[in-house]
Design an enzyme around this catalytic site. Sequence first.
Site, PDB file in Angstrom:
ATOM      1  CB  ILE A 132       1.622   4.237  -1.261  1.00  0.00           C
ATOM      2  CG1 ILE A 132       1.257   3.781   0.146  1.00  0.00           C
ATOM      3  CG2 ILE A 132       2.497   5.487  -1.195  1.00  0.00           C
ATOM      4  CD1 ILE A 132       2.450   3.480   1.018  1.00  0.00           C
ATOM      5  CB  ALA A 133      -0.019   6.545  -6.190  1.00  0.00           C
ATOM      6  CD  GLU A 161      -3.003  -7.584  -0.274  1.00  0.00           C
ATOM      7  OE1 GLU A 161      -3.490  -8.277   0.636  1.00  0.00           O
ATOM      8  OE2 GLU A 161      -3.359  -6.402  -0.466  1.00  0.00           O
ATOM      9  CG  ASN A 190       6.361  -1.164  -6.922  1.00  0.00           C
ATOM     10  OD1 ASN A 190       7.370  -0.469  -6.841  1.00  0.00           O
ATOM     11  ND2 ASN A 190       5.143  -0.674  -6.769  1.00  0.00           N
ATOM     12  CE1 TYR A 249       4.456   0.072   1.061  1.00  0.00           C
ATOM     13  CE2 TYR A 249       4.715  -1.748  -0.450  1.00  0.00           C
ATOM     14  CZ  TYR A 249       4.122  -0.555  -0.114  1.00  0.00           C
ATOM     15  OH  TYR A 249       3.197   0.004  -0.945  1.00  0.00           O
TER      16      TYR A 249
END
Length: 163
Positions: free
Chosen positions: A86-87, A117, A122, A129
Amino acid sequence: MNYFFKVMEPVKMRIKADEINIRPADERDLEKIFEIETRSFKKPWSKNLLLYSIRIGGMFVAEIDGEIRGYIAFSKILDEVHIENIAVEPEWRGKGIGSHLLKFVIEKNKDCEFFLEVRPSNQSAISLYKKFGFFEVGRRKKYYGDEDAIMMVRRKEIIRRTK
């Protein structure tokens, strides 16, 4: 006379669901996705890997006013979904785009378990999440070369409870 001015950070306005268009990525999106990828990760995916993900239908982009601002890549095997990436463009982070992308994929795969992962460093991704019911189940030593990976899971039971 001394004057002190406090420099204010711009307020990060959240993007509303009706302001964002999430759609399957196509090959014309590759350059923009690659730009976001290289600005987001120490070890970015190659264009070929991104293109492969697009071609197999495992990538969606988030558009705001017709411009791609983020993407999500995933793979699905039977009832398991692996969130691979995801970016979001750095200037657009903190506005909920990542949440919209993750929610979209979860809603499209309601009867699946999810795996991913993430780097321990981060923290913003880990918070995202956890907000969606993921929890840590282990570590992969030196997964990123310079850093371990936290393995996270979202079980089917969580999905049913959030309906």
